[in-house]
Structure formats: structure tokens, C-alpha cells
Design an enzyme around this catalytic site. Sequence first.
Site, mmCIF file in Angstrom:
data_model
loop_
_atom_site.group_PDB
_atom_site.id
_atom_site.type_symbol
_atom_site.label_atom_id
_atom_site.label_comp_id
_atom_site.label_asym_id
_atom_site.label_seq_id
_atom_site.Cartn_x
_atom_site.Cartn_y
_atom_site.Cartn_z
ATOM 1 C CE LYS A 106 -0.788 0.020 4.978
ATOM 2 N NZ LYS A 106 0.117 1.083 5.386
ATOM 3 N NE ARG A 156 -1.588 0.869 11.856
ATOM 4 C CZ ARG A 156 -0.802 1.095 10.813
ATOM 5 N NH1 ARG A 156 -0.974 2.141 10.056
ATOM 6 N NH2 ARG A 156 0.159 0.240 10.540
ATOM 7 N NE ARG A 166 8.604 -3.502 5.193
ATOM 8 C CZ ARG A 166 7.396 -3.046 5.513
ATOM 9 N NH1 ARG A 166 6.623 -2.540 4.565
ATOM 10 N NH2 ARG A 166 6.950 -3.107 6.727
ATOM 11 N NE ARG A 181 4.350 -3.422 11.635
ATOM 12 C CZ ARG A 181 5.315 -3.859 10.832
ATOM 13 N NH1 ARG A 181 6.259 -4.668 11.280
ATOM 14 N NH2 ARG A 181 5.331 -3.493 9.581
HETATM 15 P P1 ADP Z 1 2.818 -1.135 8.619
HETATM 16 O O1 ADP Z 1 1.533 -0.945 7.840
HETATM 17 O O2 ADP Z 1 3.820 -1.982 7.912
HETATM 18 O O3 ADP Z 1 2.594 -1.581 10.021
HETATM 19 P P2 ADP Z 1 3.099 1.776 8.884
HETATM 20 O O4 ADP Z 1 4.226 2.552 8.333
HETATM 21 O O5 ADP Z 1 1.741 2.047 8.336
HETATM 22 O O6 ADP Z 1 3.545 0.265 8.698
HETATM 23 O O7 ADP Z 1 3.021 1.989 10.474
HETATM 24 C C1 ADP Z 1 4.130 1.758 11.302
HETATM 25 C C2 ADP Z 1 3.761 1.976 12.773
HETATM 26 O O8 ADP Z 1 3.378 3.347 12.994
HETATM 27 C C3 ADP Z 1 2.574 1.164 13.306
HETATM 28 O O9 ADP Z 1 2.937 -0.142 13.680
HETATM 29 C C4 ADP Z 1 2.163 2.032 14.510
HETATM 30 O O10 ADP Z 1 3.038 1.851 15.595
HETATM 31 C C5 ADP Z 1 2.363 3.434 13.999
HETATM 32 N N1 ADP Z 1 1.140 3.962 13.356
HETATM 33 C C6 ADP Z 1 0.981 4.240 12.033
HETATM 34 N N2 ADP Z 1 -0.257 4.701 11.783
HETATM 35 C C7 ADP Z 1 -0.910 4.697 12.975
HETATM 36 C C8 ADP Z 1 -2.222 5.051 13.394
HETATM 37 N N3 ADP Z 1 -3.140 5.485 12.515
HETATM 38 N N4 ADP Z 1 -2.536 4.920 14.691
HETATM 39 C C9 ADP Z 1 -1.645 4.505 15.587
HETATM 40 N N5 ADP Z 1 -0.395 4.132 15.273
HETATM 41 C C10 ADP Z 1 -0.010 4.235 13.989
#
Ligand code: ADP
Length: 198
Positions: free
Chosen positions: A17, A92, A131, A148
Site C-alpha cells: 500500500k 487504523r 523487506r 502488527r
Molecule cells: P505497517 O503498515 O507496515 O505496520 P506503517 O508505516 O503504516 O507500517 O506503520 C508503522 C507503525 O506506525 C505502526 O505499527 C504504529 O506503531 C504506527 N502507526 C501508524 N499509523 C498509525 C495510526 N493510525 N494509529 C496509531 N499508530 C499508527
Amino acid sequence: MTASARLLIVGPQGSGKGTQGVRIAEAFGIPVVSTGDIFRANIKGGTELGQQVTAILDRGDLVPDELTGEIVRDRLSQDDAQSGFLLDGYPRNVAQVGHLDEFLSARGEALDAVILLDVPREESIARLSLRAQEQGRSDDTEEAIAHRLEIYENETAPILAVYGERGIVDRIDGIGSLDEITERITSVLAARGLTLAS
Ligand code: ADP
């Protein structure tokens, strides 16, 4: 001319994504707002926010909704996000959907489309371990990945039911070449009347 589109891209970790989000945002001439990227940039830059969230990201936990919401609202208030944006990683969970709804409706706005990038669990795990070897992201440990994915299934997947009721979810098959997938996304968006910047 810049096309206006307010988009959200959702998919499990390893769905691609992030990559597709950048491509689609470029095609529409709108900024990507990626909460993960914002947090990682702050960690790298050693800011106060970065220090607050380092351990949370490393565990694969979610940053508290209030803090994340504040960051997104600030970002969406900037000039370049006034005529459109692509959200990656926010909302999220269902509570965050409510926060975003409040913020957007106060501006007389709403999301136009939610792109769900669909890949089977085995595929997303395989891509993530690759990755991990290539990029060495500190939250790509076996434990944090499993955590996650679990949060994705329990907390993030339910937001699709909420947006589904509004009729704005487009499910895209995430298996194929990068170009094929971008093409699938742009055609479903075109079917909604969302056309590319020219
Ligand atoms: P991935 O989808 O691979 O987990 P992201 O880059 O989207 O990677 O997110 C990395 C981390 O950032 C998440 O595991 C979380 O700790 C934090 N994070 C990202 N977006 C949010 C959100 N909307 N709410 C809370 N934490 C978030």
C-alpha cells in the site's frame, strides 16, 4: 490542473500500500499523508514526538489515538492538502474513523474512496520477511510483524465495514505487477468519477 480526490489506502502489512499510495497520489497531484512515515521521520530526526513513539513502533503497537489524530489534523490543515490527499495508515481503527469524520465534516468534506489492497496472509508475511532482510526496519522483527498483523485483523479490518456501509470501498487484488495494480486502482477510481491530474 490538479484533480481533487480524498482517498484512503488500506491493506495488511506487506500489501504494497505504501508503494501504490505514492503512485496514485502522484497521478492525482495530491500529497500522501502516511502516519508511519511521519513517525519514522520524527524518530530519525530525534524530535520529541520521535522519542515518544520509538518504543511503541518497535513493539508494533499503535500510537495513542489522541496523539495520532493531532498529527493528522495538523498535516491535513496544511495548504497542499486543501484540494485532496491520500491517507496511508490512518484511520487504523474505528475510533480514528470517528475522529477523521469529525475533522473532515467540519470542513464540509468526506472521503471519496477507500482502496483496499487485498493480499493473502501468506503472501504478506513472505513479502515482509523479504523487506526485513532488505531494509532492516526496526519493527520488522518476527514478533512485531505478528503483532502488527494481529492488530490489522482485529482493529483495522473492522473499519472496512464502516466505510463499506457508505459504499466507498474498492477492493483491489494486490497480486500482480506494480503497474498492473496501479492500473486496477486508477480504473476503479475513474469509475467513481475521480480522474487524474492533467
Ligand atoms: P505497517 O503498515 O507496515 O505496520 P506503517 O508505516 O503504516 O507500517 O506503520 C508503522 C507503525 O506506525 C505502526 O505499527 C504504529 O506503531 C504506527 N502507526 C501508524 N499509523 C498509525 C495510526 N493510525 N494509529 C496509531 N499508530 C499508527
